[in-house]
Scaffold this active site. Structure first.
Site, PDB file in Angstrom:
ATOM      1  N   SER A 122      18.963  28.349  98.323  1.00 55.42           N
ATOM      2  CA  SER A 122      19.777  27.351  98.423  1.00 55.42           C
ATOM      3  C   SER A 122      19.332  26.441  99.491  1.00 55.42           C
ATOM      4  O   SER A 122      20.124  25.529  99.846  1.00 55.42           O
ATOM      5  CB  SER A 122      20.953  28.260  99.320  1.00 55.42           C
ATOM      6  OG  SER A 122      21.456  29.413  98.649  1.00 55.42           O
ATOM      7  N   HIS A 143      18.373  25.818  91.304  1.00 57.69           N
ATOM      8  CA  HIS A 143      19.324  26.441  92.278  1.00 57.69           C
ATOM      9  C   HIS A 143      20.590  26.430  91.336  1.00 57.69           C
ATOM     10  O   HIS A 143      21.440  25.741  91.008  1.00 57.69           O
ATOM     11  CB  HIS A 143      19.805  25.567  93.422  1.00 57.69           C
ATOM     12  CG  HIS A 143      20.552  26.076  94.328  1.00 57.69           C
ATOM     13  ND1 HIS A 143      21.808  25.312  95.032  1.00 57.69           N
ATOM     14  CD2 HIS A 143      20.945  27.216  94.699  1.00 57.69           C
ATOM     15  CE1 HIS A 143      22.377  25.860  95.852  1.00 57.69           C
ATOM     16  NE2 HIS A 143      21.889  27.475  95.585  1.00 57.69           N
ATOM     17  N   GLU A 155      20.989  22.845  90.296  1.00 54.32           N
ATOM     18  CA  GLU A 155      20.234  21.674  91.011  1.00 54.32           C
ATOM     19  C   GLU A 155      18.820  21.948  90.630  1.00 54.32           C
ATOM     20  O   GLU A 155      18.392  23.062  90.852  1.00 54.32           O
ATOM     21  CB  GLU A 155      20.656  21.763  92.595  1.00 54.32           C
ATOM     22  CG  GLU A 155      21.898  21.434  92.895  1.00 54.32           C
ATOM     23  CD  GLU A 155      22.283  21.421  94.423  1.00 54.32           C
ATOM     24  OE1 GLU A 155      22.647  20.372  95.137  1.00 54.32           O
ATOM     25  OE2 GLU A 155      21.949  22.415  95.057  1.00 54.32           O
ATOM     26  N   ASN A 194      24.989  21.806  98.962  1.00 49.90           N
ATOM     27  CA  ASN A 194      25.243  22.336 100.378  1.00 49.90           C
ATOM     28  C   ASN A 194      24.958  21.133 101.376  1.00 49.90           C
ATOM     29  O   ASN A 194      25.604  21.407 102.368  1.00 49.90           O
ATOM     30  CB  ASN A 194      23.891  23.406 100.748  1.00 49.90           C
ATOM     31  CG  ASN A 194      24.466  24.737 100.092  1.00 49.90           C
ATOM     32  OD1 ASN A 194      25.587  25.054 100.170  1.00 49.90           O
ATOM     33  ND2 ASN A 194      23.433  25.522  99.532  1.00 49.90           N
TER      34      ASN A 194
HETATM   35  N1  LIG Z   1      24.990  34.546  96.878  1.00 48.11           N
HETATM   36  C1  LIG Z   1      25.284  33.250  96.351  1.00 48.11           C
HETATM   37  O1  LIG Z   1      26.490  32.915  96.284  1.00 48.11           O
HETATM   38  C2  LIG Z   1      24.045  32.408  96.315  1.00 48.11           C
HETATM   39  C3  LIG Z   1      24.354  30.944  95.567  1.00 48.11           C
HETATM   40  C4  LIG Z   1      23.195  30.364  95.196  1.00 48.11           C
HETATM   41  C5  LIG Z   1      21.804  30.609  95.519  1.00 48.11           C
HETATM   42  N2  LIG Z   1      21.684  31.666  96.294  1.00 48.11           N
HETATM   43  C6  LIG Z   1      20.449  32.197  96.460  1.00 48.11           C
HETATM   44  O2  LIG Z   1      19.803  32.878  95.712  1.00 48.11           O
HETATM   45  C7  LIG Z   1      19.000  33.959  96.368  1.00 48.11           C
HETATM   46  C8  LIG Z   1      19.299  35.177  96.033  1.00 48.11           C
HETATM   47  O3  LIG Z   1      20.545  35.667  96.626  1.00 48.11           O
HETATM   48  P1  LIG Z   1      21.541  36.864  96.058  1.00 48.11           P
HETATM   49  O4  LIG Z   1      22.929  36.534  96.873  1.00 48.11           O
HETATM   50  O5  LIG Z   1      21.466  37.233  94.749  1.00 48.11           O
HETATM   51  O6  LIG Z   1      20.915  37.963  96.961  1.00 48.11           O
HETATM   52  P2  LIG Z   1      20.867  39.628  96.806  1.00 48.11           P
HETATM   53  O7  LIG Z   1      20.512  40.233  98.278  1.00 48.11           O
HETATM   54  O8  LIG Z   1      22.359  39.887  96.179  1.00 48.11           O
HETATM   55  O9  LIG Z   1      19.743  40.150  95.891  1.00 48.11           O
HETATM   56  C9  LIG Z   1      18.476  39.926  96.227  1.00 48.11           C
HETATM   57  C10 LIG Z   1      17.701  41.073  95.440  1.00 48.11           C
HETATM   58  O10 LIG Z   1      16.246  40.737  95.425  1.00 48.11           O
HETATM   59  C11 LIG Z   1      15.698  42.062  95.281  1.00 48.11           C
HETATM   60  N3  LIG Z   1      14.460  42.243  95.954  1.00 48.11           N
HETATM   61  C12 LIG Z   1      14.094  41.817  97.289  1.00 48.11           C
HETATM   62  N4  LIG Z   1      12.616  41.676  97.582  1.00 48.11           N
HETATM   63  C13 LIG Z   1      12.267  41.866  96.278  1.00 48.11           C
HETATM   64  C14 LIG Z   1      10.603  41.838  95.632  1.00 48.11           C
HETATM   65  N5  LIG Z   1       9.827  41.723  96.646  1.00 48.11           N
HETATM   66  N6  LIG Z   1      10.662  41.991  94.564  1.00 48.11           N
HETATM   67  C15 LIG Z   1      11.778  42.257  93.644  1.00 48.11           C
HETATM   68  N7  LIG Z   1      12.765  42.250  93.927  1.00 48.11           N
HETATM   69  C16 LIG Z   1      13.311  42.015  95.170  1.00 48.11           C
HETATM   70  C17 LIG Z   1      16.854  42.940  96.298  1.00 48.11           C
HETATM   71  O11 LIG Z   1      16.530  44.340  95.734  1.00 48.11           O
HETATM   72  C18 LIG Z   1      18.161  42.423  95.704  1.00 48.11           C
HETATM   73  O12 LIG Z   1      18.482  43.131  94.694  1.00 48.11           O
HETATM   74  C19 LIG Z   1      18.862  33.561  97.650  1.00 48.11           C
HETATM   75  O13 LIG Z   1      17.646  32.667  98.097  1.00 48.11           O
HETATM   76  C20 LIG Z   1      20.146  32.676  98.062  1.00 48.11           C
HETATM   77  O14 LIG Z   1      20.209  31.793  98.923  1.00 48.11           O
HETATM   78  C21 LIG Z   1      22.635  32.562  96.373  1.00 48.11           C
END
Ligand SMILES: NC(=O)c1ccc[n+]([C@@H]2O[C@H](COP(=O)([O-])OP(=O)(O)OC[C@H]3O[C@@H](n4cnc5c(N)ncnc54)[C@H](O)[C@@H]3O)[C@@H](O)[C@H]2O)c1
Length: 288
Positions: A122, A143, A155, A194
């Site tokens: 993000s 993104h 994005e 953002n």
């Molecule tokens: N949550 C939102 O609304 C949103 C929106 C857009 C972008 N993002 C971005 O997306 C990314 C993920 O966010 P999220 O909310 O899905 O997080 P999340 O915590 O729900 O999921 C992350 C997942 O990654 C896994 N993980 C961690 N380390 C790992 C590794 N080494 N190998 C494989 N899997 C691994 C974890 O077990 C977990 O299931 C972040 O960079 C976040 O900024 C989030």
């Protein structure tokens, strides 16, 4: 001329990774998802299956399409098993060191010289991830927005060294195959959405913190006065206050502008684990 992208990898099957894997599988791609361990992989599979089931219940997908999509997704727990992928999208937590490690390992494992690695970050500048790889010109940001199956926007963020063919190939896939609306942003923390959204939410938190207005009235102002579907504080609760703070901190690191600095109230709420919907309380309370 590079081949069209058909083999996709996703790292992390949390909220975002599961959604990305789902849309890629629904669009006909072969998808390998890499998770930390078998339990996390099983949880990721459940997330994808439940979302596909909801689409069937709403009449948006037939059961045959659901089964075919699920059959196109497999799970692994070793990043080296993504070696034959043409595009890998990383979606682990917003922690730079964790992402750097993944970019380094995946880029070394790739068999195909044309393979692309993208981040769903993000806010972390793409160049920081690109420089951890053996192929910085094959790295970019993709993104997606939450929930991925519903939100059309993606994005696309090339770094200053991303190859133009890599950008076009990624755009062809995300727009042509996944059917998303792609907007291109320069590689600046926060990208387009953002960069506009975070100062808005931070202003609402400062307004509450200073006693200027109540949380209910701030949100009602934007819902009733500006036709927003949700007020800024309810939206912050939905996204997660920890996520908002991570993104704001990254943007503050990049620009040193007060409009991106985390208000003390946001920092205290994160420290108190009052993260919004996911912990049952943020600016508002939720029964779980
Ligand atoms: N949550 C939102 O609304 C949103 C929106 C857009 C972008 N993002 C971005 O997306 C990314 C993920 O966010 P999220 O909310 O899905 O997080 P999340 O915590 O729900 O999921 C992350 C997942 O990654 C896994 N993980 C961690 N380390 C790992 C590794 N080494 N190998 C494989 N899997 C691994 C974890 O077990 C977990 O299931 C972040 O960079 C976040 O900024 C989030």
């Amino acid at each position: 001329m590079s081949e069209a992208i058909e083999r996709v990898g996703v790292v992390g099957a949390g909220l975002m990774g599961a959604g990305i894997a789902e849309v890629a599988a629904k669009a006909g791609s072969s998808v390998i998802v890499c998770e930390m361990n078998a339990a996390a992989a099983a949880a990721g599979r459940d997330r994808i299956e439940s979302s596909l089931n909801r689409a069937v219940d709403r009449g948006k997908l037939d059961p045959g399409e659901r089964d075919a999509a699920l059959a196109r997704v497999s799970f692994v727990t070793d990043l080296h098993d993504l070696a034959d992928r043409q595009l890998v999208i990383e979606a682990v937590r917003e922690i730079e060191e964790e992402k750097v490690e993944i970019f380094s390992t995946v880029s070394k494992a790739f068999i195909d010289d044309e393979a692309i690695i993208a981040s769903n970050t993000s806010s972390i500048p793409i160049m920081k991830l690109a420089m951890a790889t053996t192929r910085p010109d094959h790295v970019l940001g993709l993104h997606f927005f939450n929930p991925v199956p519903v939100m059309r926007l993606v994005e696309l963020i090339p770094s200053i060294v991303t190859d133009v063919d890599v950008v076009n190939r990624a755009e062809d896939y995300v727009s042509g195959v996944l059917g998303k609306h792609v907007v291109r942003s320069q590689d600046r923390a926060g990208f387009i959405v953002n960069a506009l959204f975070v100062p808005y939410v931070i202003s609402a938190i400062r307004m509450l913190e200073s006693g200027f207005a109540s949380a209910e009235d701030i949100d009602a102002g934007m819902v009733e006065g500006c036709s927003h579907p949700m007020g800024p504080l309810a939206l912050a609760d939905m996204i997660g206050l920890d996520t908002i703070k991570h993104v704001a901190d990254s943007m503050y690191d990049e620009f040193k502008e007060p409009l991106y600095s985390s208000p003390p109230l946001l920092s205290r709420m994160v420290e108190a684990n009052l993260l919004g919907r996911k912990t049952g309380r943020g600016f508002f309370s939720y029964t779980r």
